[in-house]
Design an enzyme around this catalytic site. Structure first.
Site, PDB file in Angstrom:
ATOM      1  N   ASP A 175       0.860  -1.183   0.000  1.00 29.24           N
ATOM      2  CA  ASP A 175       0.000   0.000   0.000  1.00 29.24           C
ATOM      3  C   ASP A 175       0.896   1.232   0.000  1.00 29.24           C
ATOM      4  O   ASP A 175       1.396   1.655   1.038  1.00 29.24           O
ATOM      5  CB  ASP A 175      -0.910  -0.023   1.227  1.00 29.24           C
ATOM      6  CG  ASP A 175      -1.994   1.044   1.160  1.00 29.24           C
ATOM      7  OD1 ASP A 175      -2.051   1.775   0.150  1.00 29.24           O
ATOM      8  OD2 ASP A 175      -2.781   1.129   2.115  1.00 29.24           O
ATOM      9  N   ALA A 176       1.110   1.807  -1.184  1.00 29.84           N
ATOM     10  CA  ALA A 176       1.974   2.974  -1.325  1.00 29.84           C
ATOM     11  C   ALA A 176       1.294   4.115  -2.069  1.00 29.84           C
ATOM     12  O   ALA A 176       1.780   5.239  -2.032  1.00 29.84           O
ATOM     13  CB  ALA A 176       3.272   2.582  -2.046  1.00 29.84           C
ATOM     14  N   LYS A 177       0.215   3.814  -2.795  1.00 26.51           N
ATOM     15  CA  LYS A 177      -0.576   4.823  -3.523  1.00 26.51           C
ATOM     16  C   LYS A 177       0.312   5.705  -4.391  1.00 26.51           C
ATOM     17  O   LYS A 177       0.187   6.934  -4.389  1.00 26.51           O
ATOM     18  CB  LYS A 177      -1.411   5.647  -2.545  1.00 26.51           C
ATOM     19  CG  LYS A 177      -2.388   4.794  -1.727  1.00 26.51           C
ATOM     20  CD  LYS A 177      -3.201   5.642  -0.774  1.00 26.51           C
ATOM     21  CE  LYS A 177      -4.173   4.793   0.032  1.00 26.51           C
ATOM     22  NZ  LYS A 177      -3.478   3.899   1.009  1.00 26.51           N
ATOM     23  N   ARG A 178       1.187   5.072  -5.153  1.00 26.38           N
ATOM     24  CA  ARG A 178       2.121   5.811  -5.996  1.00 26.38           C
ATOM     25  C   ARG A 178       1.399   6.481  -7.160  1.00 26.38           C
ATOM     26  O   ARG A 178       0.400   5.969  -7.678  1.00 26.38           O
ATOM     27  CB  ARG A 178       3.200   4.884  -6.540  1.00 26.38           C
ATOM     28  CG  ARG A 178       4.065   4.195  -5.494  1.00 26.38           C
ATOM     29  CD  ARG A 178       4.745   5.179  -4.579  1.00 26.38           C
ATOM     30  NE  ARG A 178       5.821   4.569  -3.813  1.00 26.38           N
ATOM     31  CZ  ARG A 178       6.370   5.113  -2.738  1.00 26.38           C
ATOM     32  NH1 ARG A 178       5.930   6.277  -2.289  1.00 26.38           N
ATOM     33  NH2 ARG A 178       7.360   4.505  -2.097  1.00 26.38           N
TER      34      ARG A 178
END
Length: 281
Positions: free
Chosen positions: A93-96
């Protein structure tokens, strides 16, 4: 590991739509772990091993590791999951979200350095910013669509040619961006009506649903709105309610109890898979 194949197998084999979020906050760790140099790894490892047979996926949140300079412990944790629980996919979960050349580096970070099976991505920059992730054909790309925070409506409810922005995105991803079958969407449990709308627009595309547990999302409403006809299609995430169910040396056992209770509450409202009850020969 092919993310979509692994996810479908985990749904069936573990009879679970529960995704266990790994958001380690050292200030909330049991006292016996706090002074250990690898406390984040040891805490998350204990949670993973206690809940592995109850989950369809694990979702470590990169910020909780990076803020503590613990990226090495994140690498070790994902390695442990792959060795000890090889059938359970790991979602980083990094929402790049960035232009293509930078997205290429983010893809290398997620899939080659950390060896995640899927990655959360911000689609605001458009199709070309997503293509570097899609180039990894066995990986899952999970795009923000209708988020669980109240402020999400500031943009996601904007009118775009007669439909809301989140609806336009769901339709776009489903019809044009998902040619390789790698995509999924994030839709918050705090908005069950929008879950139902996204499900209608995307067919059987997997939906990652945060917002139950500490955020107060309704399990029954989420399951009824988002399950496919086969009784799956959802990764219903719970993090803090599971991670911090206990504060003593038995914290992992307490986490397992909450994870089992949550999984069973989800299953209570799942429609039966018609294929599972097919007795034809």
């Amino acid at each position: 590991m092919n993310f979509m194949h692994a996810l479908n197998s985990a749904w069936r084999e573990h009879n679970s739509l529960l995704c266990v979020g790994l958001d380690p906050d050292p200030t909330r760790f049991p006292a016996h772990l706090r002074d250990k140099p690898d406390a984040i790894f040891e805490f998350c490892k204990a949670i993973v091993d206690a809940t592995g047979d109850l989950a369809c996926a694990f979702k470590p949140q990169i910020a909780y590791f990076a803020a503590q300079r613990a990226e090495d412990q994140l690498e070790a944790l994902i390695g442990h999951i792959h060795r000890r629980h090889p059938t359970i996919p790991v979602i980083l979960d990094a929402k790049r979200g960035d232009i293509g050349s930078t997205a290429e580096q983010y893809a290398i970070e997620a899939f080659e350095r950390f060896k995640a099976d899927a990655l959360t991505v911000n689609p605001y920059l458009g199709r070309d910013s997503i293509e570097p992730y899609l180039a990894y054909g066995d990986k899952g790309i999970i795009l923000l669509c209708r988020t669980s925070n109240p402020g999400g409506s500031d943009l996601q409810f904007l009118d775009v040619g007669g439909e809301k922005l989140y609806e336009h995105l769901a339709r776009l991803v489903s019809s044009e961006w998902n040619q390789g079958g790698q995509c999924a969407l994030v839709v918050g449990a705090t908005f069950p009506a929008e879950i139902a709308r996204v499900r209608k627009l995307t067919g059987d595309m997997p939906l990652l649903v945060p917002g139950i547990g500490a955020q107060g999302g309704d399990i029954e409403a989420t399951v009824r709105a988002g399950c496919t006809a086969h009784g799956d299609g959802l990764l219903i995430n719970s993090s803090r309610a599971i991670l911090y169910a206990g504060s003593g040396e038995d914290f992992a056992e307490a986490a397992r109890h909450v994870a089992r209770t949550t999984r069973d509450a989800i299953n209570l409202h799942r429609p039966p898979d018609p294929l599972a009850s097919d007795t034809t020969t």
